[in-house]
Design a protein around this motif. Structure first.
Motif, PDB file in Angstrom:
ATOM      1  N   PHE A 177      45.679  27.741  -1.734  1.00  0.00           N
ATOM      2  CA  PHE A 177      45.178  28.804  -2.480  1.00  0.00           C
ATOM      3  C   PHE A 177      43.497  29.087  -1.750  1.00  0.00           C
ATOM      4  CE2 PHE A 177      47.518  27.110  -6.358  1.00  0.00           C
ATOM      5  CZ  PHE A 177      48.514  27.555  -5.799  1.00  0.00           C
ATOM      6  N   CYS A 180      42.721  32.773  -2.458  1.00  0.00           N
ATOM      7  CA  CYS A 180      42.908  33.313  -3.622  1.00  0.00           C
ATOM      8  C   CYS A 180      41.454  33.489  -4.554  1.00  0.00           C
ATOM      9  CB  CYS A 180      43.871  32.515  -4.515  1.00  0.00           C
ATOM     10  SG  CYS A 180      45.504  32.398  -3.696  1.00  0.00           S
ATOM     11  N   GLU A 184      43.600  34.943  -9.668  1.00  0.00           N
ATOM     12  CA  GLU A 184      44.916  34.479  -9.035  1.00  0.00           C
ATOM     13  C   GLU A 184      45.345  33.119  -9.195  1.00  0.00           C
ATOM     14  OE1 GLU A 184      44.935  37.984  -5.537  1.00  0.00           O
ATOM     15  OE2 GLU A 184      43.627  36.326  -5.382  1.00  0.00           O
ATOM     16  N   MET A 185      44.292  32.214  -8.876  1.00  0.00           N
ATOM     17  CA  MET A 185      44.555  30.756  -9.091  1.00  0.00           C
ATOM     18  C   MET A 185      45.072  30.339 -10.295  1.00  0.00           C
ATOM     19  SD  MET A 185      42.036  28.460  -6.841  1.00  0.00           S
ATOM     20  CE  MET A 185      40.714  29.314  -6.265  1.00  0.00           C
ATOM     21  N   LYS A 187      46.964  31.675 -12.332  1.00  0.00           N
ATOM     22  CA  LYS A 187      48.123  32.006 -12.708  1.00  0.00           C
ATOM     23  C   LYS A 187      49.110  31.201 -11.738  1.00  0.00           C
ATOM     24  CE  LYS A 187      47.069  36.827 -13.549  1.00  0.00           C
ATOM     25  NZ  LYS A 187      46.857  37.662 -12.528  1.00  0.00           N
ATOM     26  N   LYS A 188      48.839  30.309 -11.032  1.00  0.00           N
ATOM     27  CA  LYS A 188      49.652  29.688 -10.109  1.00  0.00           C
ATOM     28  C   LYS A 188      50.525  28.614 -10.809  1.00  0.00           C
ATOM     29  CE  LYS A 188      48.535  31.857  -6.419  1.00  0.00           C
ATOM     30  NZ  LYS A 188      49.318  32.985  -5.594  1.00  0.00           N
ATOM     31  N   ASN A 189      51.865  28.593 -10.424  1.00  0.00           N
ATOM     32  CA  ASN A 189      52.727  27.709 -11.006  1.00  0.00           C
ATOM     33  C   ASN A 189      52.978  26.278 -10.149  1.00  0.00           C
ATOM     34  OD1 ASN A 189      54.504  28.271  -9.019  1.00  0.00           O
ATOM     35  ND2 ASN A 189      55.617  29.874 -10.285  1.00  0.00           N
ATOM     36  N   GLU A 192      54.309  27.175  -6.335  1.00  0.00           N
ATOM     37  CA  GLU A 192      53.262  27.733  -5.431  1.00  0.00           C
ATOM     38  C   GLU A 192      52.134  26.704  -4.944  1.00  0.00           C
ATOM     39  OE1 GLU A 192      53.023  32.081  -7.075  1.00  0.00           O
ATOM     40  OE2 GLU A 192      52.669  30.657  -8.479  1.00  0.00           O
ATOM     41  N   ALA A 193      51.647  25.950  -6.036  1.00  0.00           N
ATOM     42  CA  ALA A 193      50.917  24.795  -5.604  1.00  0.00           C
ATOM     43  C   ALA A 193      51.413  23.933  -4.494  1.00  0.00           C
ATOM     44  CB  ALA A 193      50.141  24.502  -6.763  1.00  0.00           C
TER      45      ALA A 193
END
Ligand code: MG
Length: 385
Positions: A177, A180, A184-185, A187-189, A192-193
């Motif tokens: 990220f 990001c 945006e961060m 909302k990351k699941n 994605e992380a």
């Protein structure tokens, strides 16, 4: 011939160590291998490397492991004490590759033997750094950092010129990220992380890399390993992960170690130390890479860095609380109980509530960690409702 033991041989660092041992047969004798639960892989490694002793932490797999190795003369044991026993064997080189708190006792047991310990468990130094370093000094243990940044520093840190070192600089990929925005961060699941751009690692460390708490923990690790104050440890974002860290000297010279971002490099260094090992890896071609870039980390988007610095400055057991709270918060995120944006604020919250003197024994470390974990779980429960 070096006699080696690999603690946590089925984990990411352990598997790489075992692969290097397989490729250098004849140069090393394996005394012990240990694993948490992966008895199949442990048995497979033992069949190949023929150690004297294998231990599995999770006792429910004892019979399977014993059966799998029944045709060999390997001694099989199970349980937490068996892991400590493995590190107290005949090895003169131990890879401390167990992740998290489970690695504390066996790593300490190896350190107390005054041998060479390759150190891949950053949580040990974060939670019990003072206790660990005291024992290292007392027993004249050779501590070889395996974490790529600390290994890089170790390689260019001139101990004899220590007083002329004014800074050490840890590089950071910046994680998935890096570019990001905060929105945006948030909302990351977990998927994605977990997708790290340059390093292929375990789940916990991948999330820590996304929050940059990994770098925060590494500042604490460096503080203990190299005896540097927090304000003499800089962090530089370097997306290509080629320069693994740097040491800055008072005469203006800055020394760095460069390599492909592959954990086999620092592990091979530690295994061969004080020599070097030859192993098949494509040479580092800087002309192909073309350019390397660096920039300051953004402390607004990545507050974990400042939080780790605060923990060092607070002293007492703050580093330990930071680490335990972070472990639980990361678990909470992976279990989708909290959002990515909650992880560091939760840790900060616990750090502000739990504050005590420094632990004086490993037993106290465990008690304090449990308390911090309970506190964190209570907070998670509140915000996940
Ligand atoms: Mg690292």
């Amino acid at each position: 011939m070096k006699i080696v033991t690999v603690l946590g041989s089925t984990g990411s660092v352990g598997r790489t160590t075992v692969n290097l041992l397989k490729k250098s047969s004849g140069k090393y004798k394996v005394d012990a291998l240990t694993a948490d639960s992966n008895w199949r892989l442990l048995a497979e490694q033992a069949s190949f490397l023929n150690p004297r002793f294998v231990a599995i932490a999770n006792e429910q797999y004892y019979m399977q492991l014993k059966d799998a190795l029944s045709s060999s003369d390997v001694t099989v044991a199970a349980g937490a004490n068996a892991i400590v026993e493995a590190s107290e064997g005949a090895a003169d080189w131990v890879m401390a590759g167990i992740v998290g708190t489970a690695g504390l006792k066996p790593t300490m047991a190896a350190v107390r033997r005054g041998i060479t310990v390759a150190f891949a468990n950053k949580e040990c130094l974060v939670s019990a750094g003072c206790l660990m370093m005291e024992e290292v000094k007392k027993h004249k243990t050779n501590l070889l950092p395996v974490d790529s940044e600390h290994n890089a520093i170790f390689q260019v840190f001139e101990t004899d010129n220590r007083s002329w070192i004014n800074k050490i600089i840890l590089t950071a990929s910046g994680g998935p990220f890096r570019d990001c925005s905060l929105e945006e961060m948030a909302k990351k699941n977990p998927e994605e992380a977990l997708a790290h751009p340059t390093w292929n690692m375990g789940k916990k460390i991948s999330i820590d890399s996304a929050t940059m708490m990994n770098k925060g923990l590494e500042i604490i690790e460096a503080h203990h390993l190299f005896g540097m104050q927090e304000d003499s440890i800089d962090v530089l974002v370097h997306p290509q992960s080629i320069v693994h860290s740097l040491v800055s000297y008072s005469d203006g010279s800055v020394l760095a170690q460069l390599a492909h971002p592959d954990m086999a490099v620092p592990i091979a260094y530690a295994l061969a130390w004080p020599d070097r090992m030859e192993f098949p890896m494509a040479p580092l071609n800087l002309a192909d890479i073309g350019s390397l870039s660096f920039h300051q980390p953004d402390s607004i988007r990545f507050p974990a860095l400042e939080l780790a610095r605060e923990a060092i400055r607070s002293g007492g057991n703050a580093n330990l609380v930071l680490n335990a709270a972070n472990e639980v918060a990361v678990e909470g995120f992976l279990a989708r109980k909290i959002s990515f944006a909650d992880i560091i604020p939760v840790v900060k919250d616990v750090l502000q509530r739990e504050y005590h003197r420094a632990p004086t024994s490993l037993e106290e470390v465990f008690i304090m960690e449990d308390a911090a974990r309970r506190e964190t779980r209570a907070i998670l429960q509140k915000i996940s409702k």
